[in-house]
Design a protein around this motif. Sequence first.
Motif, mmCIF file in Angstrom:
data_model
loop_
_atom_site.group_PDB
_atom_site.id
_atom_site.type_symbol
_atom_site.label_atom_id
_atom_site.label_comp_id
_atom_site.label_asym_id
_atom_site.label_seq_id
_atom_site.Cartn_x
_atom_site.Cartn_y
_atom_site.Cartn_z
ATOM 1 N N ARG A 84 0.823 -1.197 0.000
ATOM 2 C CA ARG A 84 0.000 0.000 0.000
ATOM 3 C C ARG A 84 0.865 1.258 0.000
ATOM 4 N NH1 ARG A 84 -2.237 2.789 4.217
ATOM 5 N NH2 ARG A 84 -4.080 4.029 3.727
ATOM 6 N N ALA A 85 1.925 1.257 0.808
ATOM 7 C CA ALA A 85 2.786 2.436 0.884
ATOM 8 C C ALA A 85 3.415 2.714 -0.475
ATOM 9 C CB ALA A 85 3.866 2.216 1.939
ATOM 10 N N GLY A 86 3.849 1.648 -1.161
ATOM 11 C CA GLY A 86 4.452 1.809 -2.481
ATOM 12 C C GLY A 86 3.459 2.384 -3.474
ATOM 13 N N TYR A 87 2.207 1.920 -3.402
ATOM 14 C CA TYR A 87 1.153 2.405 -4.310
ATOM 15 C C TYR A 87 0.966 3.903 -4.114
ATOM 16 C CZ TYR A 87 -3.462 2.408 -6.631
ATOM 17 O OH TYR A 87 -4.513 2.653 -7.466
ATOM 18 N N LEU A 88 0.808 4.299 -2.840
ATOM 19 C CA LEU A 88 0.585 5.721 -2.544
ATOM 20 C C LEU A 88 1.771 6.568 -2.987
ATOM 21 C CD1 LEU A 88 -1.876 4.694 -1.027
ATOM 22 C CD2 LEU A 88 -1.259 6.145 0.889
ATOM 23 N N ASP A 89 2.991 6.094 -2.700
ATOM 24 C CA ASP A 89 4.187 6.860 -3.066
ATOM 25 C C ASP A 89 4.284 7.031 -4.571
ATOM 26 O OD1 ASP A 89 5.147 7.491 -0.671
ATOM 27 O OD2 ASP A 89 6.628 5.875 -0.532
ATOM 28 N N GLN A 90 4.050 5.939 -5.300
ATOM 29 C CA GLN A 90 4.241 6.029 -6.749
ATOM 30 C C GLN A 90 3.171 6.906 -7.397
ATOM 31 O OE1 GLN A 90 4.763 2.312 -8.795
ATOM 32 N NE2 GLN A 90 5.381 3.329 -10.681
ATOM 33 N N VAL A 91 1.913 6.778 -6.929
ATOM 34 C CA VAL A 91 0.836 7.533 -7.563
ATOM 35 C C VAL A 91 0.920 9.011 -7.176
ATOM 36 C CG1 VAL A 91 -1.647 7.822 -7.724
ATOM 37 C CG2 VAL A 91 -0.667 5.531 -7.703
ATOM 38 N N LEU A 92 1.129 9.306 -5.903
ATOM 39 C CA LEU A 92 1.033 10.687 -5.444
ATOM 40 C C LEU A 92 2.346 11.452 -5.542
ATOM 41 C CD1 LEU A 92 -1.243 10.247 -2.324
ATOM 42 C CD2 LEU A 92 -1.858 11.010 -4.605
ATOM 43 N N HIS A 93 3.468 10.753 -5.421
ATOM 44 C CA HIS A 93 4.744 11.463 -5.406
ATOM 45 C C HIS A 93 5.663 11.047 -6.544
ATOM 46 C CE1 HIS A 93 3.483 12.971 -1.555
ATOM 47 N NE2 HIS A 93 3.285 11.740 -1.140
ATOM 48 N N GLY A 94 5.188 10.157 -7.405
ATOM 49 C CA GLY A 94 6.007 9.751 -8.546
ATOM 50 C C GLY A 94 7.249 8.983 -8.158
ATOM 51 N N ALA A 95 7.255 8.391 -6.942
ATOM 52 C CA ALA A 95 8.428 7.635 -6.512
ATOM 53 C C ALA A 95 8.581 6.384 -7.368
ATOM 54 C CB ALA A 95 8.278 7.244 -5.043
ATOM 55 N N ALA A 96 9.827 5.964 -7.555
ATOM 56 C CA ALA A 96 10.056 4.742 -8.308
ATOM 57 C C ALA A 96 9.590 3.546 -7.477
ATOM 58 C CB ALA A 96 11.544 4.605 -8.628
ATOM 59 N N ALA A 97 9.116 2.518 -8.174
ATOM 60 C CA ALA A 97 8.652 1.337 -7.456
ATOM 61 C C ALA A 97 9.845 0.569 -6.923
ATOM 62 C CB ALA A 97 7.847 0.455 -8.392
ATOM 63 N N PRO A 98 9.850 0.235 -5.635
ATOM 64 C CA PRO A 98 10.954 -0.567 -5.113
ATOM 65 C C PRO A 98 10.872 -1.991 -5.663
ATOM 66 C CG PRO A 98 9.247 -0.320 -3.456
ATOM 67 C CD PRO A 98 8.814 0.496 -4.639
ATOM 68 N N ALA A 99 11.991 -2.685 -5.638
ATOM 69 C CA ALA A 99 11.979 -4.079 -6.087
ATOM 70 C C ALA A 99 11.110 -4.897 -5.141
ATOM 71 C CB ALA A 99 13.402 -4.626 -6.098
ATOM 72 N N VAL A 100 10.349 -5.842 -5.696
ATOM 73 C CA VAL A 100 9.497 -6.640 -4.820
ATOM 74 C C VAL A 100 10.307 -7.788 -4.233
ATOM 75 C CG1 VAL A 100 7.213 -6.173 -5.720
ATOM 76 C CG2 VAL A 100 8.669 -7.795 -6.890
ATOM 77 N N PRO A 101 10.022 -8.146 -2.984
ATOM 78 C CA PRO A 101 10.735 -9.274 -2.376
ATOM 79 C C PRO A 101 10.387 -10.582 -3.088
ATOM 80 C CG PRO A 101 8.939 -8.522 -0.972
ATOM 81 C CD PRO A 101 9.060 -7.535 -2.072
ATOM 82 N N THR A 102 11.261 -11.545 -2.949
ATOM 83 C CA THR A 102 11.022 -12.857 -3.549
ATOM 84 C C THR A 102 9.776 -13.468 -2.908
ATOM 85 O OG1 THR A 102 13.401 -13.010 -3.426
ATOM 86 C CG2 THR A 102 12.226 -14.949 -4.247
ATOM 87 N N PRO A 103 8.815 -13.864 -3.709
ATOM 88 C CA PRO A 103 7.600 -14.411 -3.114
ATOM 89 C C PRO A 103 7.838 -15.796 -2.503
ATOM 90 C CG PRO A 103 7.534 -14.619 -5.489
ATOM 91 C CD PRO A 103 8.783 -13.869 -5.159
ATOM 92 N N HIS A 104 7.097 -16.035 -1.461
ATOM 93 C CA HIS A 104 7.162 -17.354 -0.835
ATOM 94 C C HIS A 104 5.914 -18.141 -1.179
ATOM 95 C CE1 HIS A 104 10.659 -16.313 1.494
ATOM 96 N NE2 HIS A 104 10.088 -15.176 1.800
ATOM 97 N N GLY A 105 6.078 -19.370 -1.500
ATOM 98 C CA GLY A 105 4.931 -20.274 -1.607
ATOM 99 C C GLY A 105 4.153 -20.196 -2.895
ATOM 100 N N ALA A 106 4.550 -19.311 -3.842
ATOM 101 C CA ALA A 106 3.794 -19.245 -5.086
ATOM 102 C C ALA A 106 4.374 -20.242 -6.090
ATOM 103 C CB ALA A 106 3.813 -17.825 -5.642
ATOM 104 N N ALA A 107 4.365 -21.496 -5.749
ATOM 105 C CA ALA A 107 4.926 -22.515 -6.630
ATOM 106 C C ALA A 107 4.245 -23.851 -6.357
ATOM 107 C CB ALA A 107 6.427 -22.635 -6.390
#
Lengths: 620, 115
Positions: free
Chosen positions: A510-533
Motif C-alpha cells: 500500500r505504501a508503495g502504491y501511494l508513493d508512486q501515484v502521489l509522489h512519482g516515486a520509483a517502485a521498489p523491487a518486490v521481495p522474492t515471493p514465498h509459496g507461489a509454486a
Amino acid sequence: MATGFAAFGTALPALGIAVPLVGACLLLALDQVLPRVAVDALAAVVVLGVAVLMGALVAITASGRVVSWAGGWRPAGGVSVGIVLVADPFGAGLAFLVALLTLAALLYGWQYFSHAEAHLPVLLLLFVAGMTGFALTGDLFDMFVFFELMGAVAYALTGYKIEEPESVQGAFNFGVINSLGAYLCLAGIGLLYARTGQLGLAQLGAALSGHPADLLVLVAFTLVATGWLVKAAAVPFHFWLADAHAVAPTPVCVLFSGVMAPLGVYGVARVYWATLSGTVSAAGVQRALLVLGVLTATVGALMCATQRHLKRLLAYSTIAHIGLFLLGVAALEPAGLAGSALYLAGHAGIKGALFLLVGVLLSRYGCVDEITLYGRGRGSRALGWLYVVAALALAGLPPFGVALGKAISEESLAATWLAVVFTAVSAVTGAATLRAGLRVFFAVGPPPPEHHDEDVTTGEREEREVEPAPARTPPTMLVAILLLLALGLVTGLPAVGSAAGRAAERFTDRAGYLDQVLHGAAAPAVPTPHGAAWTALGAGLGVLSAALAVGLALLVLYAPRLPRTLRVAGARTAPATHALHRLHSGHIGDYAAWLLVGAVALGVLLALPGSAAGATGVTP
Amino acid sequence: MSLYAYLVAGWLLLAGFFGVVRSRDLVHTAVCVSVAQSGTYVLLLGIGFQRGAGAPVFAPGIPTTSPVVDPVVQAMALTDIVVSATVTALLLAIAVQIAKRHGTVDPDELHALRG
C-alpha cells in the motif's frame, strides 16, 4: 529512446480503453456498407490489437506500476485534482485476460449468429472497454462509472436473444440487481468523498490513513464492497448470475463467467489494499470474506450438483469458484492473493472452454438439457474427451492453472478445515460437470428418468443460436475451445506462478502504491515471493479432488444400481435440496430483499469486534 | 447542511428497494430503481452544499474568493443521471419485450427461470 518507450508505456492504459471504444463506433458506422465477414474481421483485429497492447502492459508492469494522469494533471506535493489510471501486474493481467477471452468469443462466434447484424461484436467491444477501465483505473468514482458501463452492456448482451422469454427475464433480473448494487456502491463513494474530499484510491488512502475507521467509514466501505460483491455474485447477492448465464449467448457466457464476475472480487481487493487497509480492521475484513467465501462456495456447489440445465450448472459452478477466490483473498496476504489470481485466470480458460463445448451442443441439438441429451453426443468423441479433460481440470487436476491457484490458496490458509472446503467444493462442482459430460457424450450409466419439477429449470426450450444447424463443428469453434484450454494450461506453468507471486507483493504494497501515484516515486523491487509454486502437497490435493470428482460422478451415474439402503439415505436429503431450489425463485423482489439482507450482514461482519485469526491460523 | 438531506437520501434509497421488493409490475420495478438512484443524487448534492454559497461558476465581476458549492459532486450527479437514463431506458425496453413474450409484467407470474 528510453523516454519514448516510457511515454508509450504511459499511454498504454488509456489505449486499452480507447481502442475498443473507437473500434465499436467504427463497426457501428461501417455496419451498413461492409459485408458481414469484414465486420467480424475488423472486430477481431481490434480485439487482437487490444490483446497485444495489454500484453505489452503486463510486460512493462513487471518492473513497476504504470501511472498515467489524464491531460497531464499531475499531483503537486501529493495533492491532485487529476484523474489517474494505475496499471499494476494484476490490473494489466486482468485487462489482458479480458482481451484474450473476447478474442476466443469472437473466434467462436465467427459468422455464428444467424442475424446478420454487427450488434454483437459492437457490444462485445464496449464490454471490453468497460472491463479494461475497471481493471486499470486508480479512481474510485471511475471504478463506479466503468462498473456501470460494463453493467449496461452486459444487460443488453444478456437479453440479446430478445425473442426468448427466458432471455428477457434474465436480463431484467440482472439489470435491476446490478443497478441497485451500483447505487449502494455510489452512496458509499459519496460518503467517503464527504469525509475526505478525495476520489482517487491513493488520495483516499492517504487522507484516511492514521485514523481508525469510525462508523461513517465502515458504512461507506460496506456499501462499496456490497456493490463489487453483487458483481462478484457472492451469496446472497448471487441470484442474478445463474439467470444471466443461462440465457446469454454462449460466447458472452465465456466473458461473464471468466472475467466479469471475478472483477468484483478484484474490486474488493483493490479498494481494500489501496485505500482502506490501514483504516478498517483486518480482522473484520477477514471474517467477512471467510463467511461470504464459505457460504458462496457451499451454496454454489450444492446448486451446481442439482442442475440439469447445462449452462446453469456451469454458472453455479462459477459461483462456487468465486467463493473459493474470496477465501484465497481472505488470507489478506500476498500468497493467498497470488493463489486467487492464478485460480481466476486458470478458471477463466477452463470454464470458457466448457461453456463453448455446451454451445456446440446447443448449436447441434437446440437443447442444453442433460437428461434430454443423454447419449446424443456419442458421435463426437473428440469433443467428449475435450469436455472430460476440462471437467477434470476444473476439479483441480494438475498441471492446469486451476490446480496451481487452488494449491497456493490452500497453503496460504493455515486452517485445515479450509483446505477441506477447497477440495470438497472443487470435487463436487467437478463431479457435476463430469457427470453431465459423461451422460451426454458417452452415455455412461442407465438413462436418467425424466421427472418434472417446476422448481428446476430444464434446458429444453433453448433457441438454437445457429440456423441451420451445422453438419459438423466449424474449425473456428474448435480453435476457440483449444485456445481456452491452452490458457488454462499455461497458467499452471511455474514461471506464471512466481510472476503472480511478485504481482501479489506489488498489489499489497500500500505504501508503495501511494508513493508512486502521489509522489512519482520509483517502485521498489518486490521481495522474492514465498509459496507461489507447485508443491507435492498442493499437487497431491489437486489429484485427490480430481479423483474424488470422478468417484462422485460415477456414484451419481450408477446410483440406481446402488443397494437400496444407500438410495433411501440419498433420498432423505431431497427436501433440503428442494428448499434451496425454491429460494432461487427467479423473482426480482426476492433478489432485491436478499441484496439488502446481505448488505446488512456484511456491515455487521465488518464491524463486529474480535479477531478471526483463530479460524484461519493467520495473523492479520 | 442540515441532517435532513441525508435522511431524505437514505429514505429514497430504501423506498426504492422496498418498491422493487413489493412490486407487482415490472414498469413499476424499473421506476423504483430510478427512485433508489434519486437517493444518490440527493446524497451527492447534499455533500457539496454550503449555506450561502453560489453556483461554481466564475464570471467577470464575481470575485474568485466568493464561496461556491462543490462542483465535483455536481459532476458526479450528472454522470449518475446519464447512467440512470441508460439503465431505465434499457429496463423499460426489456419490460416491453417481457410483456410480449410472457404475456404479463407481474413478477409473480414469471416462471421461466427457477432453481
